[in-house]
Design an enzyme around this catalytic site. Structure first.
Site, mmCIF file in Angstrom:
data_model
loop_
_atom_site.group_PDB
_atom_site.id
_atom_site.type_symbol
_atom_site.label_atom_id
_atom_site.label_comp_id
_atom_site.label_asym_id
_atom_site.label_seq_id
_atom_site.Cartn_x
_atom_site.Cartn_y
_atom_site.Cartn_z
ATOM 1 N N ASP A 20 85.903 -21.303 38.328
ATOM 2 C CA ASP A 20 85.533 -22.058 39.524
ATOM 3 C C ASP A 20 84.050 -22.377 39.424
ATOM 4 O O ASP A 20 83.301 -21.691 38.717
ATOM 5 C CB ASP A 20 85.906 -21.368 40.855
ATOM 6 C CG ASP A 20 85.486 -19.919 40.961
ATOM 7 O OD1 ASP A 20 84.529 -19.517 40.284
ATOM 8 O OD2 ASP A 20 86.105 -19.175 41.751
ATOM 9 N N GLU A 58 89.435 -17.659 34.965
ATOM 10 C CA GLU A 58 89.210 -17.656 36.424
ATOM 11 C C GLU A 58 88.188 -18.719 36.814
ATOM 12 O O GLU A 58 87.340 -18.498 37.685
ATOM 13 C CB GLU A 58 88.716 -16.271 36.892
ATOM 14 C CG GLU A 58 89.661 -15.137 36.562
ATOM 15 C CD GLU A 58 89.223 -13.784 37.137
ATOM 16 O OE1 GLU A 58 88.346 -13.753 38.013
ATOM 17 O OE2 GLU A 58 89.775 -12.763 36.691
ATOM 18 N N HIS A 94 83.200 -17.796 36.426
ATOM 19 C CA HIS A 94 82.814 -18.082 37.811
ATOM 20 C C HIS A 94 81.403 -18.663 37.763
ATOM 21 O O HIS A 94 80.420 -17.928 37.680
ATOM 22 C CB HIS A 94 82.854 -16.803 38.659
ATOM 23 C CG HIS A 94 84.241 -16.251 38.802
ATOM 24 N ND1 HIS A 94 85.232 -16.918 39.481
ATOM 25 C CD2 HIS A 94 84.806 -15.113 38.337
ATOM 26 C CE1 HIS A 94 86.352 -16.213 39.443
ATOM 27 N NE2 HIS A 94 86.121 -15.118 38.751
ATOM 28 N N GLU A 153 87.181 -6.199 33.502
ATOM 29 C CA GLU A 153 85.785 -5.899 33.851
ATOM 30 C C GLU A 153 85.351 -4.502 33.433
ATOM 31 O O GLU A 153 84.848 -3.712 34.244
ATOM 32 C CB GLU A 153 85.582 -6.136 35.362
ATOM 33 C CG GLU A 153 85.919 -7.578 35.734
ATOM 34 C CD GLU A 153 85.889 -7.866 37.229
ATOM 35 O OE1 GLU A 153 85.613 -6.948 38.015
ATOM 36 O OE2 GLU A 153 86.150 -9.028 37.613
ATOM 37 N N ASN A 191 89.642 -8.876 30.027
ATOM 38 C CA ASN A 191 89.124 -9.953 30.872
ATOM 39 C C ASN A 191 87.800 -9.524 31.501
ATOM 40 O O ASN A 191 87.672 -8.388 31.961
ATOM 41 C CB ASN A 191 90.178 -10.206 31.976
ATOM 42 C CG ASN A 191 89.955 -11.459 32.775
ATOM 43 O OD1 ASN A 191 89.720 -12.524 32.209
ATOM 44 N ND2 ASN A 191 90.018 -11.349 34.100
HETATM 45 O O1 G3I Z 1 95.362 -7.444 51.783
HETATM 46 C C1 G3I Z 1 94.327 -7.089 52.712
HETATM 47 C C2 G3I Z 1 94.790 -7.318 54.114
HETATM 48 O O2 G3I Z 1 95.864 -6.463 54.392
HETATM 49 C C3 G3I Z 1 93.609 -7.084 55.050
HETATM 50 O O3 G3I Z 1 93.994 -7.405 56.358
HETATM 51 C C4 G3I Z 1 92.422 -7.926 54.664
HETATM 52 C C5 G3I Z 1 91.194 -7.645 55.534
HETATM 53 O O4 G3I Z 1 90.007 -7.923 54.845
HETATM 54 O O5 G3I Z 1 92.082 -7.658 53.342
HETATM 55 C C6 G3I Z 1 93.113 -7.959 52.447
HETATM 56 O O6 G3I Z 1 92.704 -7.691 51.143
HETATM 57 C C7 G3I Z 1 91.751 -8.563 50.600
HETATM 58 C C8 G3I Z 1 92.385 -9.228 49.375
HETATM 59 O O7 G3I Z 1 91.416 -9.978 48.705
HETATM 60 C C9 G3I Z 1 93.555 -10.130 49.738
HETATM 61 O O8 G3I Z 1 93.123 -11.188 50.506
HETATM 62 C C10 G3I Z 1 90.539 -7.753 50.208
HETATM 63 O O9 G3I Z 1 89.880 -7.279 51.359
HETATM 64 C C11 G3I Z 1 89.581 -8.586 49.386
HETATM 65 O O10 G3I Z 1 88.560 -7.765 48.884
HETATM 66 C C12 G3I Z 1 90.341 -9.195 48.230
HETATM 67 O O11 G3I Z 1 89.447 -9.968 47.473
HETATM 68 C C13 G3I Z 1 89.901 -10.325 46.204
HETATM 69 C C14 G3I Z 1 89.003 -9.671 45.150
HETATM 70 O O12 G3I Z 1 89.374 -10.126 43.865
HETATM 71 C C15 G3I Z 1 89.133 -8.147 45.144
HETATM 72 O O13 G3I Z 1 90.414 -7.754 44.775
HETATM 73 C C16 G3I Z 1 89.841 -11.840 46.093
HETATM 74 O O14 G3I Z 1 90.815 -12.405 46.978
HETATM 75 C C17 G3I Z 1 90.135 -12.257 44.661
HETATM 76 O O15 G3I Z 1 89.896 -13.635 44.522
HETATM 77 C C18 G3I Z 1 89.217 -11.499 43.712
HETATM 78 O O16 G3I Z 1 89.579 -11.859 42.399
HETATM 79 C C19 G3I Z 1 88.725 -11.326 41.382
HETATM 80 C C20 G3I Z 1 89.580 -11.044 40.180
HETATM 81 O O17 G3I Z 1 90.653 -10.211 40.522
HETATM 82 C C21 G3I Z 1 88.759 -10.453 39.055
HETATM 83 N N1 G3I Z 1 87.624 -11.276 38.743
HETATM 84 C C22 G3I Z 1 86.791 -11.645 39.859
HETATM 85 C C23 G3I Z 1 87.623 -12.301 40.945
HETATM 86 C C24 G3I Z 1 86.761 -12.740 42.101
HETATM 87 O O18 G3I Z 1 86.161 -11.646 42.721
#
Ligand code: G3I
Length: 442
Positions: A271, A269, A240, A162, A203
């Site tokens: 969906d 990715e 997405h 990104e 990506n």
């Molecule tokens: O790991 C912590 C946990 O310790 C905590 O208790 C919890 C409370 O909110 O958060 C957890 O982290 C979260 C993590 O996902 C794991 O579940 C983050 O808050 C949350 O922001 C994070 O979201 C991810 C996001 O990327 C940001 O990294 C999504 O699951 C994931 O699907 C998303 O994936 C991205 C790709 O990497 C890049 N392209 C877009 C895609 C969708 O946004």
């Protein structure tokens, strides 16, 4: 006449029953030389090797996996120089044991950086905590350490994620502000040095459609990287999407543009989300449209030799980032429902891959036989020097479009309106050998 009916029935049979087969996505995908995969998130760690439905779905259906979050900077290098490989090692070991490929996601991103990196920004502006040299060294160490550890085990890396804004300018991440735009080239060079055999990708999202400011910018940037001999193999189109809102021909045009500069454009990715209120009104229609959308994405892979990987961002609606991200306005974006039942989208992908596997198999028969199939305009001409042939032509739904009445050496089929996308040609040679060929129409 009875014999003819039997022939037609037999020839339609495989098209009608494929969805009932016990085969899986990767079973057919491998016959088509396509990687079909899914991202796995935290649920993976309580499920893998347990024979749970989650575990079995991954084992059966996907030949490439991606960690949804577990290789992001904040997870893998939470404090400077201290790497936590506990999660990534589990996934890599699982992939090796189960002969799955892996996509590493992601080495350099503006998001999910640990606090010690974020300390270099105040309100989004670099604050002098890092010098150019110190941040270069941090990024180089991060990339080199991870890629070296998984050398030969992770086949694809999303090296930079990104990097662009919607208007086509480069995103002012901490990497871009402190190191300069060259952080992208450098990241690819470091990753390539650590594992020269790994394929390296840039990506991004909203870069799928040909002609937008952002996709033009990415294309021109990648072209520049190629001219500068930077080791980049491809771009990842995140995909997405919203149901019924996908511009296949623009995506196809874009993938072809990358082919023209020798670069892959793969689907990383995917969906396809559905508005919850629409789903509540008419779930059957929404799911059918979604299934058609997923099917068309598979067709993009069939149509383009530089697009041989298709990865969905998760696989069950039970674990998807969509509801949370959209404040519960959208949902139902993946190919299995919350109870792990395959949705129509799963069946349509399976069907498409099944049909692709037929043509993949039979192209071998074609090579060894005297059968020739030519497509000229809206005509299909089939002939054979040695064999008498008869043939049937079906549309994607298995409906008979044409049936030759007798065995001849050449058959010309003219259809006033060629059905869009795909038709299946079944030719029976005099020795009863059957050749099935898939023809894709743009
Ligand atoms: O790991 C912590 C946990 O310790 C905590 O208790 C919890 C409370 O909110 O958060 C957890 O982290 C979260 C993590 O996902 C794991 O579940 C983050 O808050 C949350 O922001 C994070 O979201 C991810 C996001 O990327 C940001 O990294 C999504 O699951 C994931 O699907 C998303 O994936 C991205 C790709 O990497 C890049 N392209 C877009 C895609 C969708 O946004």
């Amino acid at each position: 006449m009875k014999k003819q009916l039997l022939l037609i029935a037999l020839s339609i049979y495989p098209l009608l029953t494929y969805s009932q087969t016990q085969q899986s996505l990767s079973f057919y995908a491998e016959k088509c030389s396509i990687n079909v995969g899914a991202a796995v998130g935290s649920a993976f760690y309580s499920n893998y090797n347990t024979n749970s439905t989650y575990d079995l779905i991954i084992k059966r259906n996907f030949n490439i996996l991606v960690p949804e979050n577990e290789m992001k900077f904040a997870v893998i290098e939470p404090t400077q120089g201290n790497f936590d490989f506990s999660k990534s090692d589990q996934l890599v070991n699982y992939a090796v044991a189960n002969r799955k490929s892996l996509r590493g996601h992601t080495l350099c991103w503006h998001s999910r950086n640990p606090a010690w990196i974020e300390a270099g920004l105040t309100n989004g502006i670099a604050n002098g905590t890092f010098t150019r040299t110190s941040l270069m060294s941090i990024l180089k160490n991060h990339i080199t350490t991870i890629v070296t550890r998984y050398k030969g085990k992770i086949q694809h890396w999303d090296v930079v994620n990104e990097a662009f804004n919607t208007d086509g300018t480069l995103r002012t991440s901490i990497w871009q502000q402190v190191i300069g735009n060259e952080y992208i080239d450098s990241a690819f060079v470091w990753a390539n040095r650590a594992d020269p055999a790994a394929k390296l990708y840039l990506n991004d999202f909203s870069v799928e459609n040909y002609g937008s400011a952002k996709s033009n910018a990415l294309f021109n940037y990648v072209k520049g990287m190629k001219n500068r001999n930077i080791p980049i193999n491809g771009v990842g189109f995140q995909c997405h999407f919203i149901v019924n809102n996908i511009q296949y021909s623009k995506i196809d045009q874009n993938i072809k543009a990358y082919a023209s500069i020798g670069v892959e454009a793969i689907i990383t990715e995917l969906d396809i989300r559905i508005k919850k209120t629409d789903y509540e009104t008419d779930s059957a229609t929404q799911l059918a449209t979604q299934a058609e959308n997923y099917r068309q994405m598979i067709l993009l892979c069939f149509n383009n030799s530089n697009c041989k990987t298709i990865v969905t961002w998760g696989f069950t609606d039970l674990y998807s980032w969509i509801p949370n991200f959209t404040s519960n306005v959208y949902d139902y974006s993946l190919i299995f429902d919350r109870s792990y039942n395959p949705k129509p989208a799963y069946s349509s992908m399976l069907n498409e891959l099944y049909l692709g596997s037929l043509s993949a198999n039979n192209s071998i028969i074609n090579d060894n036989s005297t059968l020739r199939v030519k497509e000229i305009g809206n005509k299909i001409i089939i002939n054979s020097d040695m064999d008498m042939i008869r043939c049937q032509l079906f549309d994607i739904h298995g409906r008979l479009l044409f049936n030759s009445s007798s065995s001849v050496k050449e058959i010309e089929i003219t259809l006033n309106k060629m059905p869009l996308s795909l038709i299946v040609l079944r030719v029976q040679l005099s020795n009863e050998q059957v050749v099935v060929r898939k023809i894709i129409k743009q």
